[in-house]
Design a protein around this motif. Structure first.
Motif, PDB file in Angstrom:
ATOM      1  N   UNK A  54       0.859  -1.184   0.000  1.00 35.78           N
ATOM      2  CA  UNK A  54       0.000   0.000   0.000  1.00 35.78           C
ATOM      3  C   UNK A  54       0.896   1.235   0.000  1.00 35.78           C
ATOM      4  N   UNK A  55       1.373   1.644  -1.167  1.00 30.53           N
ATOM      5  CA  UNK A  55       2.332   2.760  -1.240  1.00 30.53           C
ATOM      6  C   UNK A  55       1.802   4.058  -0.638  1.00 30.53           C
ATOM      7  N   UNK A  56       0.502   4.369  -0.846  1.00 27.25           N
ATOM      8  CA  UNK A  56      -0.021   5.630  -0.325  1.00 27.25           C
ATOM      9  C   UNK A  56      -0.019   5.643   1.204  1.00 27.25           C
ATOM     10  N   UNK A  57      -0.496   4.545   1.812  1.00 29.29           N
ATOM     11  CA  UNK A  57      -0.465   4.462   3.274  1.00 29.29           C
ATOM     12  C   UNK A  57       0.969   4.535   3.779  1.00 29.29           C
ATOM     13  N   UNK A  58       1.865   3.820   3.087  1.00 33.88           N
ATOM     14  CA  UNK A  58       3.264   3.817   3.507  1.00 33.88           C
ATOM     15  C   UNK A  58       3.833   5.227   3.505  1.00 33.88           C
ATOM     16  N   UNK A  59       3.561   5.971   2.450  1.00 33.72           N
ATOM     17  CA  UNK A  59       4.065   7.350   2.361  1.00 33.72           C
ATOM     18  C   UNK A  59       3.502   8.218   3.483  1.00 33.72           C
ATOM     19  N   UNK A  60       2.203   8.040   3.793  1.00 34.24           N
ATOM     20  CA  UNK A  60       1.605   8.826   4.867  1.00 34.24           C
ATOM     21  C   UNK A  60       2.263   8.519   6.210  1.00 34.24           C
ATOM     22  N   UNK A  61       2.553   7.249   6.458  1.00 32.84           N
ATOM     23  CA  UNK A  61       3.178   6.871   7.717  1.00 32.84           C
ATOM     24  C   UNK A  61       4.612   7.397   7.801  1.00 32.84           C
ATOM     25  N   UNK A 115       9.402   4.821  10.873  1.00 33.43           N
ATOM     26  CA  UNK A 115      10.522   4.203  10.155  1.00 33.43           C
ATOM     27  C   UNK A 115      10.009   3.594   8.845  1.00 33.43           C
ATOM     28  N   UNK A 116      10.748   3.760   7.730  1.00 33.15           N
ATOM     29  CA  UNK A 116      10.242   3.284   6.425  1.00 33.15           C
ATOM     30  C   UNK A 116       9.848   1.812   6.410  1.00 33.15           C
ATOM     31  N   UNK A 117      10.633   0.941   7.060  1.00 28.18           N
ATOM     32  CA  UNK A 117      10.266  -0.479   7.060  1.00 28.18           C
ATOM     33  C   UNK A 117       8.994  -0.700   7.869  1.00 28.18           C
ATOM     34  N   UNK A 118       8.913  -0.095   9.051  1.00 28.20           N
ATOM     35  CA  UNK A 118       7.686  -0.229   9.838  1.00 28.20           C
ATOM     36  C   UNK A 118       6.497   0.337   9.083  1.00 28.20           C
ATOM     37  N   UNK A 119       6.697   1.439   8.375  1.00 31.32           N
ATOM     38  CA  UNK A 119       5.599   2.039   7.603  1.00 31.32           C
ATOM     39  C   UNK A 119       5.076   1.050   6.580  1.00 31.32           C
ATOM     40  N   UNK A 120       5.973   0.352   5.880  1.00 26.53           N
ATOM     41  CA  UNK A 120       5.538  -0.644   4.884  1.00 26.53           C
ATOM     42  C   UNK A 120       4.787  -1.790   5.557  1.00 26.53           C
ATOM     43  N   UNK A 121       5.301  -2.263   6.688  1.00 25.57           N
ATOM     44  CA  UNK A 121       4.677  -3.390   7.374  1.00 25.57           C
ATOM     45  C   UNK A 121       3.322  -2.995   7.952  1.00 25.57           C
ATOM     46  N   UNK A 122       3.245  -1.826   8.563  1.00 26.07           N
ATOM     47  CA  UNK A 122       1.970  -1.381   9.133  1.00 26.07           C
ATOM     48  C   UNK A 122       0.936  -1.139   8.048  1.00 26.07           C
ATOM     49  N   UNK A 145      -2.089 -25.247   1.979  1.00 28.18           N
ATOM     50  CA  UNK A 145      -1.761 -24.301   3.029  1.00 28.18           C
ATOM     51  C   UNK A 145      -1.136 -23.057   2.420  1.00 28.18           C
ATOM     52  N   UNK A 146      -1.440 -21.903   2.968  1.00 28.24           N
ATOM     53  CA  UNK A 146      -0.914 -20.647   2.465  1.00 28.24           C
ATOM     54  C   UNK A 146      -0.107 -19.960   3.555  1.00 28.24           C
ATOM     55  N   UNK A 147       1.096 -19.554   3.210  1.00 26.41           N
ATOM     56  CA  UNK A 147       1.923 -18.749   4.102  1.00 26.41           C
ATOM     57  C   UNK A 147       1.943 -17.336   3.535  1.00 26.41           C
ATOM     58  N   UNK A 148       1.506 -16.382   4.336  1.00 25.36           N
ATOM     59  CA  UNK A 148       1.452 -14.990   3.907  1.00 25.36           C
ATOM     60  C   UNK A 148       2.675 -14.263   4.447  1.00 25.36           C
ATOM     61  N   UNK A 149       3.467 -13.667   3.557  1.00 25.14           N
ATOM     62  CA  UNK A 149       4.699 -12.996   3.954  1.00 25.14           C
ATOM     63  C   UNK A 149       4.629 -11.511   3.627  1.00 25.14           C
ATOM     64  N   UNK A 150       5.662 -10.806   4.036  1.00 21.86           N
ATOM     65  CA  UNK A 150       5.794  -9.393   3.713  1.00 21.86           C
ATOM     66  C   UNK A 150       6.741  -9.171   2.543  1.00 21.86           C
ATOM     67  N   UNK A 151       6.915 -10.211   1.722  1.00 22.84           N
ATOM     68  CA  UNK A 151       7.732 -10.083   0.530  1.00 22.84           C
ATOM     69  C   UNK A 151       9.211 -10.052   0.853  1.00 22.84           C
TER      70      UNK A 151
END
Length: 872
Positions: free
Chosen positions: A311-318, A324-331, A760-766
């Protein structure tokens, strides 16, 4: 003769070329499309919605759709005039219920759905779909629009058609449908007794428990009554399935059409022009042929790895807000668009909880009148911490208060009449007022028994209410109908904490404490955090605030002596405490008392102020937990040996039981079997009177309670009682019916899921940027609050295995390389060696040794991978 062409959405140019041939040589083909037409009201911005093939076929038959009319025959994803031109499906609010044939639905027009109810359910659904890639919008109260790149190619017919037959006959059975199946099961769990449905039930209306998606690329199976001469032309079916159109030529086959060869491609096949009759399933026959089922050990599946939607827009807002940029992407991937306060000032005010003011007034009156109060707890960690918070907080405010807790094996769950008898005979004397914590919302008979015995009751709970409520003086529960509290995910300990905040406010207003004075309730934040994490409730913003405050006190050493003692016996460093410590070290030790013995031992540990006595109690809990682990390990090994020794006759589920198994542990065994085979699993233990007590765990593809409901209809009298939700359920079964139950349960799983095996599905943060593969990043992530609904980050990357060796014959110690960086890694409980190049799913952890802290990768899954070619 009628021709049915399932499964195709060719390009518009191909459709334009194909349609004249079909309408000329199969003149009744359009009959099916007209028969399957469904109408909805599209958004104001949309024009006529129609898939290309439908457009030409319907126009060729002289059918002109009116402006704004939606036409779908189940032949393709709907498309709007939006700039991104993403596929759009429709979803209709429905009621779906198990039936003898599998499941049936009532469509929206039969449900009397109001705008308010639809808006509330939409808000709930959007929360549940956060991070799933599925976006929901409303057209009207009953019709929603759905966008998702994961669902491209998914197909279902309209609810109006499906309502006349069994749902499962119309549901796609391929892997494309699984994200939607998982969402539907999640919705059914969340909506089962949603406040909207409580209101509907009380008004005599049918609950709304699901969505039906339609307008996709094909109708999987035809169950509508068609004329007897209807056939499916195999050549057209073959072309449609492959979406590989070489041209049509009149003259051959029963429809006067056949597939021609394209230069360089031979698409002819034997029997291509033999008519294929429509298949109607025989529901009296088993869904699975036992002779074709492999041994169960071959059914252990390799998981599918997916990445969360960015979610690039949310990430930029955070990032703009200082995150922190990594936390922003994860959140952002977890639905957060702006930082939430973790200070007490950001807590949702207690007054938002229905009846909390009434409960506070009643408790303040009882404290002033020196009435005897009795806390009725539950036998899990949430109940134990809620009891400790209630007893400590009320005593701080001058109350005469004691507690009792039901016994799992004797009095059952909650405030039952048997528990009322215990209260009457309590050593502290007969109480005047009972206060339930983490239970009571379903205790109708128990509350009535308490009234008959001269005791009043206040209920504090967080579980979903039923259609009827107990006649208590006050009920404080964020999930009861009409409650405006924004967070529906408070644990039981969170609810009683809020009640104490309200009681203190009342006593302050009455002058019992000087202004802004009175007991410091934040002293119990450690207990609130432990119960919240251990109960695996969703860590929304409000719960993350509560857990953050609790962990802060623990890390500062300002915790209850019992919690400090539990950290010691678990060999965990309280100064570095995380949610994992609470959920996987402290919580199980408290829960073990309720599973194996008496939860009062755990509550006494949390109430003890003397550090030495607290340590002694914690050591007892640790010993009970070791016994629990040993019994669980033995039962799990016995279950696996049983399944290995007896070739299974079913493939979609696992049902096991054995004499001597412990009722308090069967749920844990079922969970292990579910994880091992990734299919619904139920473990049973002997109960009294020739019955078995069962506990089940499921996967997102199968709604467990609905499966048990279906078995109860197909095998009447075998199940004495059952209950639960989508992912977990319990039941009592006649022992003699075990084999019949196992067979019917497996068939019910197949019927409701449309599958005989599951992925089974494992969901990651890429992928994690190489610059973040550091101890500093591990420290950053370590300090955050992760848990249910806000999962700890995991990443997915390719590594070269430089070195590997076994630790204690169980764990694989690794030395990995990526982009020139080398780092340690470990895969616990995995002893098989890995290939030279792997794709791994991993988490970051700190590893401190000899005064030096480095990063260590905790491997969650790994498989063979190929490194990218240089220069690509």
């Amino acid at each position: 003769m009628h021709i049915v062409l399932p499964g195709a959405l060719p390009d518009p140019e191909v459709a334009a070329e194909l349609a004249p041939h079909l309408t000329q040589h199969a003149p009744t083909l359009a009959w099916w499309f007209l028969y399957a037409t469904a109408k909805v009201t599209p958004s104001a911005a949309a024009d006529t919605w129609c898939t290309p093939l439908e457009h030409w076929l319907l126009q060729a038959r002289g059918f002109q759709p009116a402006q704004g009319e939606h036409i779908s025959a189940g032949l393709g994803p709907l498309r709007t005039q939006a700039p991104d031109d993403q596929p759009v499906w429709l979803a209709e609010l429905i009621h779906m219920a198990p039936s003898r044939d599998g499941a049936a639905l009532l469509p929206a027009e039969q449900l009397s759905i109001t705008e308010a109810h639809a808006a509330a359910l939409l808000a709930s659904a959007r929360e549940l779909t956060t991070g799933s890639g599925i976006e929901l919008d409303r057209d009207s109260a009953t019709s929603w629009r759905v966008r998702s790149p994961e669902l491209t190619g998914l197909a279902c017919a309209s609810p109006a058609l499906v309502a006349v037959s069994a749902v499962n006959d119309w549901w796609p059975r391929d892997t494309i449908a699984r994200p939607w199946r998982r969402l539907i099961n999640t919705l059914q769990m969340a909506w089962f007794e949603h406040p909207v449905n409580l209101e509907r039930t009380q008004a005599g209306l049918v609950p709304i428990n699901s969505l039906w998606l339609y307008g996709g690329a094909r109708i999987n199976q035809l169950t509508q009554p068609l004329p007897p001469d209807t056939v499916i032309e195999p050549a057209l079916l073959d072309a449609a399935t492959r979406q590989d159109w070489g041209g049509m030529d009149p003259g051959a086959g029963p429809a006067g059409a056949r597939l021609l060869r394209t230069p360089g491609k031979d698409r002819s096949h034997a029997g291509a022009h033999e008519p294929r009759p429509i298949h109607h399933p025989d529901r009296s026959a088993p869904l699975v042929d036992a002779a074709e089922i492999p041994r169960l050990e071959t059914l252990v599946v390799q998981p599918l790895i997916h990445s969360r939607e960015p979610h690039p827009e949310r990430t930029s807002e955070l990032i703009g807000a200082g995150i922190h940029p990594l936390l922003a992407r994860l959140w952002a991937a977890r639905g957060v668009s702006q930082p939430a306060s973790t200070e007490w000032e950001g807590l949702i005010p207690p007054k938002r909880l229905s009846h909390v003011d009434l409960a506070a007034e009643l408790l303040a009156d009882a404290i002033t009148a020196r009435k005897r109060l009795m806390i009725v707890a539950d036998y899990d960690c949430d109940g134990a911490t809620a009891c400790a918070v209630a007893v400590r907080g009320l005593r701080d405010m001058g109350a005469q208060v004691d507690f009792l807790v039901p016994n799992r094996f004797e009095t059952g769950y909650g405030l039952s009449p048997a528990v009322v008898d215990l209260a009457l005979r309590h050593p502290a004397g007969k109480p005047d007022l009972l206060i339930t914590v983490d239970n009571g919302i379903a205790s109708i008979e128990g509350v009535a028994a308490a009234h008959a015995a001269g005791m009043e009751v206040i209920v504090t709970d967080h579980h979903l209410p039923g259609a009827a409520l107990p006649q208590a003086l006050a009920i404080v529960n964020p999930n009861q109908a009409g409650c405006s509290f924004p967070s529906k995910h408070l644990a039981g300990v969170g609810v009683i904490f809020y009640v104490l905040l309200a009681v203190r406010a009342v006593l302050r207003a009455r002058g019992a404490f000087p202004d802004r004075q009175g007991p410091r309730l934040d002293r119990y934040a450690d207990l609130v955090a432990l119960g919240t994490v251990a109960d695996v409730v969703r860590l929304d913003a409000n719960n993350r605030l509560l857990v953050t405050q609790g962990l802060r006190r623990i890390r500062q050493g300002r915790m209850q002596p019992g919690i400090a003692a539990l950290f010691q016996v678990a060999d965990r460093d309280a100064h570095e405490a995380t949610t994992s410590d609470l959920g996987f070290a402290l919580g199980p030790r408290i829960n073990a008392a309720g599973r194996m013995a008496d939860m009062s031992l755990g509550i006494h540990c949390l109430l003890e102020d003397n550090p030495e006595r607290a340590r002694s109690l914690a050591q007892s809990l640790d010993a009970i937990n070791r016994e629990r682990r040993e019994r669980e390990s033995t039962m799990r090994d016995e279950a696996l040996a049983q399944l290995d020794a007896q070739p299974p006759t079913r493939a979609a589920s696992v049902c096991v039981w054995q004499a001597g198994w412990h009722q308090g542990i069967i749920g844990l065994v079922a969970s292990r079997l579910k994880e091992t085979y990734w299919r619904p699993a139920i473990a049973f233990a002997p109960d009294a009177h020739d019955t078995l007590r069962g506990s089940g765990r499921s996967i997102p593809d199968v709604h467990l309670r609905d499966a048990l409901d279906l078995v109860s209809k197909r095998l009447p009298g075998a199940i004495l009682q059952f209950g639960g939700h989508a992912m977990a359920a319990g039941l009592t079964l006649h022992a003699a019916a075990f084999e019949d139950f196992s067979r019917h349960f497996d068939e019910a799983v197949c019927t409701l899921s449309g599958c005989q095996g599951f992925d089974q599905t494992i969901l990651t943060d890429g992928s994690l940027e190489p610059d973040y593969l550091t101890a500093e990043t591990a420290e950053l992530l370590h300090g955050q609050i992760w848990g249910a609904g806000f999962p700890m980050p995991s990443f997915r990357d390719t590594f070269r295995v430089v070195h590997q060796r076994l630790l204690k014959d169980r764990h694989l110690k690794l030395f990995l390389e990526r982009d020139g960086l080398r780092m340690d890694a470990i895969w616990f409980n995995h002893a098989e060696p890995l290939p030279e190049t792997i794709e791994a799913v991993y988490r970051l952890e700190r590893n401190t040794w000899g005064g030096r802290t480095t990063v260590q990768l905790m491997i969650e899954h790994a498989a063979t991978a190929m490194l990218p070619t240089a220069g690509r």
